[in-house]
Write a protein that holds these residues in place. Structure first.
Motif, PDB file in Angstrom:
ATOM      1  N   ALA A 114      52.290  37.956  49.058  1.00  0.00           N
ATOM      2  CA  ALA A 114      52.064  37.070  47.912  1.00  0.00           C
ATOM      3  C   ALA A 114      50.626  36.571  47.893  1.00  0.00           C
ATOM      4  N   ARG A 115      50.097  36.274  49.087  1.00  0.00           N
ATOM      5  CA  ARG A 115      48.716  35.802  49.157  1.00  0.00           C
ATOM      6  C   ARG A 115      47.736  36.898  48.743  1.00  0.00           C
ATOM      7  N   SER A 116      48.036  38.150  49.142  1.00  0.00           N
ATOM      8  CA  SER A 116      47.173  39.275  48.765  1.00  0.00           C
ATOM      9  C   SER A 116      47.182  39.470  47.252  1.00  0.00           C
ATOM     10  N   LEU A 117      48.373  39.337  46.664  1.00  0.00           N
ATOM     11  CA  LEU A 117      48.482  39.464  45.215  1.00  0.00           C
ATOM     12  C   LEU A 117      47.720  38.340  44.519  1.00  0.00           C
ATOM     13  N   TYR A 118      47.829  37.127  45.073  1.00  0.00           N
ATOM     14  CA  TYR A 118      47.129  35.970  44.509  1.00  0.00           C
ATOM     15  C   TYR A 118      45.613  36.187  44.551  1.00  0.00           C
ATOM     16  N   GLU A 119      45.111  36.658  45.691  1.00  0.00           N
ATOM     17  CA  GLU A 119      43.676  36.882  45.833  1.00  0.00           C
ATOM     18  C   GLU A 119      43.184  37.989  44.918  1.00  0.00           C
ATOM     19  N   TRP A 120      44.045  39.023  44.757  1.00  0.00           N
ATOM     20  CA  TRP A 120      43.655  40.128  43.857  1.00  0.00           C
ATOM     21  C   TRP A 120      43.607  39.650  42.411  1.00  0.00           C
ATOM     22  N   LEU A 121      44.618  38.839  42.021  1.00  0.00           N
ATOM     23  CA  LEU A 121      44.701  38.380  40.635  1.00  0.00           C
ATOM     24  C   LEU A 121      43.507  37.518  40.264  1.00  0.00           C
ATOM     25  N   TRP A 122      43.047  36.678  41.206  1.00  0.00           N
ATOM     26  CA  TRP A 122      41.995  35.718  40.888  1.00  0.00           C
ATOM     27  C   TRP A 122      40.611  36.174  41.351  1.00  0.00           C
ATOM     28  N   GLN A 123      40.427  37.473  41.401  1.00  0.00           N
ATOM     29  CA  GLN A 123      39.080  37.971  41.671  1.00  0.00           C
ATOM     30  C   GLN A 123      38.147  37.546  40.545  1.00  0.00           C
ATOM     31  N   HIS A 124      36.984  37.056  40.918  1.00  0.00           N
ATOM     32  CA  HIS A 124      36.063  36.557  39.888  1.00  0.00           C
ATOM     33  C   HIS A 124      35.573  37.667  38.966  1.00  0.00           C
ATOM     34  N   GLU A 125      35.654  38.928  39.427  1.00  0.00           N
ATOM     35  CA  GLU A 125      35.245  40.041  38.564  1.00  0.00           C
ATOM     36  C   GLU A 125      36.145  40.175  37.347  1.00  0.00           C
ATOM     37  N   PHE A 126      37.406  39.755  37.480  1.00  0.00           N
ATOM     38  CA  PHE A 126      38.339  39.838  36.363  1.00  0.00           C
ATOM     39  C   PHE A 126      38.076  38.753  35.323  1.00  0.00           C
ATOM     40  N   TRP A 127      37.736  37.562  35.795  1.00  0.00           N
ATOM     41  CA  TRP A 127      37.733  36.389  34.930  1.00  0.00           C
ATOM     42  C   TRP A 127      36.357  35.936  34.487  1.00  0.00           C
ATOM     43  N   LEU A 128      35.341  36.247  35.255  1.00  0.00           N
ATOM     44  CA  LEU A 128      34.015  35.690  35.004  1.00  0.00           C
ATOM     45  C   LEU A 128      32.988  36.797  34.770  1.00  0.00           C
ATOM     46  N   PRO A 129      31.932  36.501  34.030  1.00  0.00           N
ATOM     47  CA  PRO A 129      30.890  37.497  33.775  1.00  0.00           C
ATOM     48  C   PRO A 129      30.191  37.917  35.074  1.00  0.00           C
ATOM     49  N   PRO A 130      29.522  39.077  35.060  1.00  0.00           N
ATOM     50  CA  PRO A 130      28.794  39.526  36.255  1.00  0.00           C
ATOM     51  C   PRO A 130      27.778  38.481  36.703  1.00  0.00           C
ATOM     52  N   GLY A 131      27.723  38.274  38.026  1.00  0.00           N
ATOM     53  CA  GLY A 131      26.779  37.323  38.580  1.00  0.00           C
ATOM     54  C   GLY A 131      27.313  35.916  38.725  1.00  0.00           C
ATOM     55  N   ILE A 132      28.521  35.650  38.214  1.00  0.00           N
ATOM     56  CA  ILE A 132      29.139  34.319  38.302  1.00  0.00           C
ATOM     57  C   ILE A 132      30.362  34.420  39.203  1.00  0.00           C
ATOM     58  N   THR A 133      30.529  33.498  40.129  1.00  0.00           N
ATOM     59  CA  THR A 133      31.697  33.455  41.006  1.00  0.00           C
ATOM     60  C   THR A 133      32.407  32.112  40.835  1.00  0.00           C
ATOM     61  N   TRP A 134      33.563  31.989  41.488  1.00  0.00           N
ATOM     62  CA  TRP A 134      34.317  30.741  41.402  1.00  0.00           C
ATOM     63  C   TRP A 134      33.557  29.590  42.053  1.00  0.00           C
ATOM     64  N   GLU A 135      32.683  29.901  43.002  1.00  0.00           N
ATOM     65  CA  GLU A 135      31.885  28.842  43.618  1.00  0.00           C
ATOM     66  C   GLU A 135      30.962  28.185  42.597  1.00  0.00           C
ATOM     67  N   ASP A 136      30.544  28.965  41.603  1.00  0.00           N
ATOM     68  CA  ASP A 136      29.678  28.408  40.563  1.00  0.00           C
ATOM     69  C   ASP A 136      30.437  27.501  39.600  1.00  0.00           C
ATOM     70  N   MET A 137      31.768  27.553  39.687  1.00  0.00           N
ATOM     71  CA  MET A 137      32.601  26.763  38.775  1.00  0.00           C
ATOM     72  C   MET A 137      33.213  25.554  39.480  1.00  0.00           C
ATOM     73  N   GLN A 138      32.651  25.160  40.602  1.00  0.00           N
ATOM     74  CA  GLN A 138      33.172  24.011  41.334  1.00  0.00           C
ATOM     75  C   GLN A 138      32.945  22.725  40.525  1.00  0.00           C
ATOM     76  N   GLU A 139      33.957  21.843  40.561  1.00  0.00           N
ATOM     77  CA  GLU A 139      33.875  20.588  39.821  1.00  0.00           C
ATOM     78  C   GLU A 139      33.129  19.521  40.607  1.00  0.00           C
ATOM     79  N   SER A 140      32.623  18.548  39.908  1.00  0.00           N
ATOM     80  CA  SER A 140      32.000  17.376  40.519  1.00  0.00           C
ATOM     81  C   SER A 140      32.582  16.135  39.843  1.00  0.00           C
ATOM     82  N   GLU A 141      32.099  14.966  40.204  1.00  0.00           N
ATOM     83  CA  GLU A 141      32.616  13.737  39.608  1.00  0.00           C
ATOM     84  C   GLU A 141      32.357  13.659  38.111  1.00  0.00           C
ATOM     85  N   ASP A 142      31.255  14.219  37.678  1.00  0.00           N
ATOM     86  CA  ASP A 142      30.872  14.134  36.263  1.00  0.00           C
ATOM     87  C   ASP A 142      31.173  15.400  35.479  1.00  0.00           C
TER      88      ASP A 142
END
Length: 398
Positions: A2-30
């Motif tokens: 299940a974890r492997s499937l989860y990691e495969w599903l949420w690959q940043h290549e599927f959801w985000l443009p080239p050069g952008i990763t989930w780390e770039d989408m981290q939230e802050s207080e503002d």
């Protein structure tokens, strides 16, 4: 696994443009970005909408239908018959000629009585006029609230007026609270429609409705997860615009206010065709397909969201063909044709014909409007000699 499937599903290549990763989408207080877990809130919200709808229909819509003169047609009930009921429930509702003969033998009934039973049984399952009225009132109320909520949320947003602004800074576009709640309102409503689909009025485009609801839910959910919030809000406002006119058209039709119904339908047709066949392709399809390329290169999410948008457009074309056909009939005949998607109720005229046939077998023919002067009333009095003569107990046209 299940974890492997989860990691495969949420690959940043599927959801985000080239050069952008989930780390770039981290939230802050503002700064807050859409989070997939937020979508789970739409399920309890949808259940709340179902409860609100139930209360609205019972406390407001049904009493309103009575005050406005919406009356349910009195339908003759099918007599209890275990054999026919079992066939109706387990096999199908429209038996063929051979099946009718077999059922007639099993029940020791004439074939005509078996046909009458199935006709009445099908009518018993059809929704009443008050149910249709209540459903239309609920949807009209929601679409009005949703449409004006969308306008209130978007009127001061730059992408409403300049569509290229949909992609400025994408995907690092902070999520504003007003956009979040607007998304939740729309997604919860479509989930509520899915939950009540088995109980709602079924029309001939039932399968297309399922596809529409599924595509809409997938589109809203995916656009939220991939932060296509700006383009998503445009899609929702465009769709709600024409629906605001469709539901009152149905309401006045059930009230039998024919002229008002016809006028509203023409307005709805114009708004639907312009918004779905002109504004939607330019504002959404062209925008998503071309303008987005000024910011990033194609990736999986780009293709996926465009496929969903095209599915919606194909459904727009399907419904536009039905609407254009109805408008064409209205222009030719000067009267509005019944909703082609509706399942028309079967009348008991066949029963009247059966009675006439029975009397003819006994050598008598009944004419209710024959006068002592030998006239038959048919859309005004016409001489019997000019229209028909009696031969062997039958009326024949000359």
């Amino acid at each position: 696994m299940a974890r492997s499937l989860y990691e495969w599903l949420w690959q940043h290549e599927f959801w985000l443009p080239p050069g952008i990763t989930w780390e770039d989408m981290q939230e802050s207080e503002d700064t807050h970005y859409p989070q997939p877990r937020d979508l789970l809130l739409s399920i309890p919200f949808a259940l709340i909408l179902v409860v609100i709808r139930y209360a609205f229909e019972r406390a407001i819509a049904l009493p309103l239908s009575t005050k406005l003169g919406v009356r349910d047609k009195q339908r003759p009930k099918a007599q209890p018959n275990p054999v026919l009921e079992t066939f109706y429930s387990t096999r199908h509702k429209n038996p063929e000629k051979g099946e009718l003969l077999s059922l007639a033998k099993q029940c020791d009934l004439p074939v005509r009585k078996v046909e009458k039973w199935f006709r009445r049984r099908r009518n018993m399952d059809r929704p009443s006029l008050s149910k249709k009225f209540s459903e239309a009132c609920w949807r009209f109320t929601f679409y009005i609230i949703s449409f004006f909520t969308g306008l209130a949320v978007l009127y001061n947003k730059p992408w409403l007026w300049d569509h290229r602004e949909c992609w400025t800074g994408y995907p690092q576009q902070p999520l504003q609270p007003s956009l979040f709640w607007y998304y939740m309102l729309e997604l919860s409503f479509y989930w509520s429609l899915v939950f009540t689909l088995p109980f709602d009025v079924k029309r001939k485009d039932f399968k297309e409705q399922i596809v529409h609801h599924a595509a809409t839910i997938f589109l809203i959910s995916f656009s939220y997860c991939a932060n296509y919030i700006r383009i998503g809000t445009l899609v929702m406002v465009i769709h709600d615009a024409s629906d605001c006119f469709l539901e009152p058209t149905k309401i006045f039709n059930y009230m039998k206010w024919k002229k008002t119904c016809d006028s509203l339908f023409m307005i709805f047709s114009a708004v639907f065709l312009i918004s779905r066949l002109v504004i939607y392709p330019y504002t959404v399809l062209y925008n998503t397909y071309y303008y987005s390329m000024e910011i990033f290169q194609p990736f999986f999410g780009y293709y996926f969201v465009n496929v969903l948008l095209i599915i919606l457009q194909l459904l727009h074309v399907f419904w536009s063909c039905l609407i254009i056909h109805m408008v064409y009939k209205f222009i030719l005949q000067g009267t509005m044709e019944k909703d082609m998607r509706s399942d028309t109720e079967e009348s008991d005229k066949d029963e009247e014909r059966d009675k006439i046939r029975e009397k003819e077998k006994n050598g008598t023919t009944y004419f209710s409007n024959v006068t002592s002067n030998g006239y038959i009333q048919r859309n005004g009095s016409e001489p019997l000699d000019n229209r028909a003569h009696l031969a062997n107990g039958h009326a024949k046209e000359r």
